[in-house]
Design a protein around this motif. Structure first.
Motif, PDB file in Angstrom:
ATOM      1  N   HIS A 156     -41.129  14.915  47.933  1.00 34.18           N
ATOM      2  CA  HIS A 156     -40.894  15.802  46.804  1.00 34.18           C
ATOM      3  C   HIS A 156     -39.477  15.554  46.280  1.00 34.18           C
ATOM      4  O   HIS A 156     -38.573  15.227  47.063  1.00 34.18           O
ATOM      5  N   PRO A 157     -39.259  15.685  44.962  1.00 33.15           N
ATOM      6  CA  PRO A 157     -37.926  15.430  44.404  1.00 33.15           C
ATOM      7  C   PRO A 157     -36.813  16.289  45.006  1.00 33.15           C
ATOM      8  O   PRO A 157     -35.625  15.930  44.893  1.00 33.15           O
ATOM      9  N   SER A 158     -37.167  17.383  45.655  1.00 33.81           N
ATOM     10  CA  SER A 158     -36.135  18.217  46.274  1.00 33.81           C
ATOM     11  C   SER A 158     -35.513  17.538  47.491  1.00 33.81           C
ATOM     12  O   SER A 158     -34.439  17.947  47.955  1.00 33.81           O
ATOM     13  N   VAL A 159     -36.179  16.510  48.020  1.00 30.34           N
ATOM     14  CA  VAL A 159     -35.648  15.762  49.159  1.00 30.34           C
ATOM     15  C   VAL A 159     -34.676  14.708  48.633  1.00 30.34           C
ATOM     16  O   VAL A 159     -35.063  13.859  47.826  1.00 30.34           O
ATOM     17  N   PRO A 160     -33.413  14.751  49.061  1.00 30.00           N
ATOM     18  CA  PRO A 160     -32.410  13.810  48.554  1.00 30.00           C
ATOM     19  C   PRO A 160     -32.528  12.432  49.220  1.00 30.00           C
ATOM     20  O   PRO A 160     -31.715  12.050  50.058  1.00 30.00           O
ATOM     21  N   LEU A 164     -37.338   5.174  52.094  1.00 27.66           N
ATOM     22  CA  LEU A 164     -37.761   5.680  53.400  1.00 27.66           C
ATOM     23  C   LEU A 164     -36.596   5.755  54.387  1.00 27.66           C
ATOM     24  O   LEU A 164     -36.533   6.678  55.212  1.00 27.66           O
ATOM     25  N   LYS A 165     -35.664   4.834  54.324  1.00 27.83           N
ATOM     26  CA  LYS A 165     -34.506   4.881  55.211  1.00 27.83           C
ATOM     27  C   LYS A 165     -33.678   6.134  54.957  1.00 27.83           C
ATOM     28  O   LYS A 165     -33.252   6.820  55.895  1.00 27.83           O
ATOM     29  N   GLU A 166     -33.457   6.463  53.705  1.00 25.43           N
ATOM     30  CA  GLU A 166     -32.692   7.664  53.375  1.00 25.43           C
ATOM     31  C   GLU A 166     -33.464   8.928  53.752  1.00 25.43           C
ATOM     32  O   GLU A 166     -32.862   9.931  54.156  1.00 25.43           O
ATOM     33  N   PHE A 167     -34.794   8.862  53.648  1.00 25.75           N
ATOM     34  CA  PHE A 167     -35.596  10.018  54.059  1.00 25.75           C
ATOM     35  C   PHE A 167     -35.420  10.279  55.553  1.00 25.75           C
ATOM     36  O   PHE A 167     -35.262  11.425  55.989  1.00 25.75           O
ATOM     37  N   VAL A 168     -35.460   9.226  56.353  1.00 26.19           N
ATOM     38  CA  VAL A 168     -35.288   9.376  57.805  1.00 26.19           C
ATOM     39  C   VAL A 168     -33.912   9.953  58.119  1.00 26.19           C
ATOM     40  O   VAL A 168     -33.773  10.853  58.965  1.00 26.19           O
ATOM     41  N   MET A 219     -47.850  18.558  47.570  1.00 22.22           N
ATOM     42  CA  MET A 219     -46.585  17.836  47.459  1.00 22.22           C
ATOM     43  C   MET A 219     -45.916  18.136  46.123  1.00 22.22           C
ATOM     44  O   MET A 219     -44.695  18.303  46.047  1.00 22.22           O
ATOM     45  N   LEU A 220     -46.708  18.220  45.074  1.00 26.86           N
ATOM     46  CA  LEU A 220     -46.155  18.549  43.758  1.00 26.86           C
ATOM     47  C   LEU A 220     -45.525  19.938  43.756  1.00 26.86           C
ATOM     48  O   LEU A 220     -44.523  20.181  43.070  1.00 26.86           O
ATOM     49  N   SER A 221     -46.105  20.841  44.537  1.00 33.88           N
ATOM     50  CA  SER A 221     -45.577  22.210  44.602  1.00 33.88           C
ATOM     51  C   SER A 221     -44.297  22.293  45.432  1.00 33.88           C
ATOM     52  O   SER A 221     -43.548  23.261  45.332  1.00 33.88           O
ATOM     53  N   VAL A 238     -45.675   9.644  40.179  1.00 35.05           N
ATOM     54  CA  VAL A 238     -44.441   8.890  40.428  1.00 35.05           C
ATOM     55  C   VAL A 238     -43.832   8.438  39.109  1.00 35.05           C
ATOM     56  O   VAL A 238     -42.629   8.569  38.867  1.00 35.05           O
ATOM     57  N   ARG A 239     -44.668   7.927  38.227  1.00 32.96           N
ATOM     58  CA  ARG A 239     -44.173   7.456  36.930  1.00 32.96           C
ATOM     59  C   ARG A 239     -43.623   8.597  36.089  1.00 32.96           C
ATOM     60  O   ARG A 239     -42.707   8.390  35.287  1.00 32.96           O
ATOM     61  N   ALA A 240     -44.159   9.814  36.304  1.00 39.05           N
ATOM     62  CA  ALA A 240     -43.682  10.976  35.559  1.00 39.05           C
ATOM     63  C   ALA A 240     -42.449  11.616  36.199  1.00 39.05           C
ATOM     64  O   ALA A 240     -41.856  12.536  35.624  1.00 39.05           O
ATOM     65  N   GLY A 241     -42.069  11.137  37.397  1.00 37.75           N
ATOM     66  CA  GLY A 241     -40.904  11.691  38.071  1.00 37.75           C
ATOM     67  C   GLY A 241     -41.187  12.940  38.882  1.00 37.75           C
ATOM     68  O   GLY A 241     -40.260  13.570  39.398  1.00 37.75           O
TER      69      GLY A 241
END
Length: 346
Positions: A156-160, A164-168, A219-221, A238-241
């Motif tokens: 989700h966009p709220s995750v900075p 995948l490396k940055e997500f981990v 996930m969108l929510s 994804v294309r819509a952001g």
């Protein structure tokens, strides 16, 4: 008059010869008909396959990637076979119910299975628990891969996190475990989530859904921070952001800027996504060959290719040998991970 007499004489002379020739022809035709009658019904039916509708069982609800691709192929195959090819959705048990229906169907080419990469994970999970009703390699004949569709890992966009490396890295810093979603227990995303936890030490809680559509909506929510499925299921978001693409399991022309899991340092998540056709074991080779020709021809049709590439799918129409080898390699990689992680298929 002389001409008429000559013709009459010639006809009279040829009469017995013609009658004998006709008698021999009749005997030959009768013998051939008798020989055909002695052939098994299945052999005779192969010569004129198909003579009625062909069913494609999709073991998931309507509307997701596998269902959409099956319907694209069915339309083209109907034209090539000269009979209606209809898609029937038989969802449940992570695709196992529909698959088992095909495994137990008459091996005559009139009931086919159109499954995806989850087939290897769910079957391995059920086999590990000793309750699989079928075996991919023993109960099915692979016909062709219809399309390769990379798996797409999302947040989700709220995750900075940009990948995948940055997500981990982010997940390691959160006080509370993040939620990751899958299309159900034993699904390929369930496996990937657990492998990621094992390999990185991050904490995530699994939230299973009945298919890709409800997973993507959650996930969108923002209620689910991490998840994924076949790229086509969420490409538009994804294309819509609305969702972030963190990685693909194999490079995709639809998202050329997104790195693969292997490139990002996660080789155990390197699983090639596919959607392919199967028939019940024992289906005659001539029937399989005819079906393969039509699937391969459909995959090359310009209209079908455009519609597939628009949603991130890569048309294939592979050979039987290519599909069989791909399955063997994937099962060999997936099965040990499923057993180690005790992935439970419910």
């Amino acid at each position: 008059m002389a001409k008429d007499k000559s013709k009459s004489a010639w006809s009279a002379h040829q009469g017995p010869w013609r009658r004998e020739k006709t008698r021999r022809e009749l005997i030959g035709v009768t013998a051939l008909a008798g020989a055909m009658a002695l052939l098994p019904t299945s052999a005779r039916s192969q010569e004129r396959f198909p003579t009625r509708n062909v069913r494609i069982i999709v073991p998931f609800p309507a509307g997701a990637t596998t269902d959409m691709l099956a319907r694209l192929f069915a339309q083209r195959m109907s034209e090539g076979l000269g009979q209606s090819v209809v898609v029937e959705n038989v969802g449940g048990a992570g695709g196992s119910l529909g698959a088992d229906q095909v495994a137990k169907a008459a091996p005559d080419g009139y009931t086919l299975l159109f499954h995806n990469i989850t087939f290897t994970t769910t079957t391995s999970s059920l086999q590990s628990a000793g309750r699989s009703p079928h075996d991919i390699e023993q109960d099915f004949v692979p016909i062709a891969v219809g399309a390769y569709v990379p798996l797409l890992l999302l947040s989700h966009p709220s995750v900075p996190a940009r990948d995948l490396k940055e997500f981990v890295d982010y997940a390691k810093q959160t006080k509370e475990p993040l939620f990751y979603g899958s299309t159900g227990p034993g699904s390929v995303m369930n496996l990937m989530g657990e492998v990621l936890k094992r390999d990185t030490g991050i904490k995530m809680d699994h939230v299973p859904f009945r298919g890709a559509a409800p997973l993507v909506q959650e996930m969108l929510s923002g209620r689910i921070q991490f998840g994924g499925d076949q790229l086509s299921s969420s490409l538009q978001h994804v294309r819509a952001g609305a969702l972030n693409a963190l990685a693909v399991t194999s490079r995709s022309a639809a998202l050329p800027e997104v790195a693969s899991t292997r490139e990002l340092g996660f080789p155990n998540l390197d699983l090639r996504g596919w959607n392919g056709f199967f028939a019940p074991k024992g289906t005659p080779e001539p029937v399989i060959a005819r079906l393969h020709r039509e699937i391969a021809a459909a995959a090359k049709h310009p209209d079908l290719q455009k519609r597939m590439t628009d949603v991130g799918a890569e048309p294939s129409g592979s050979s039987q040998a290519e599909m069989r080898e791909m399955l063997r390699e994937q099962i060999a990689k997936v099965k040990p991970m499923v057993e180690e992680l005790k992935l439970v298929m419910q």
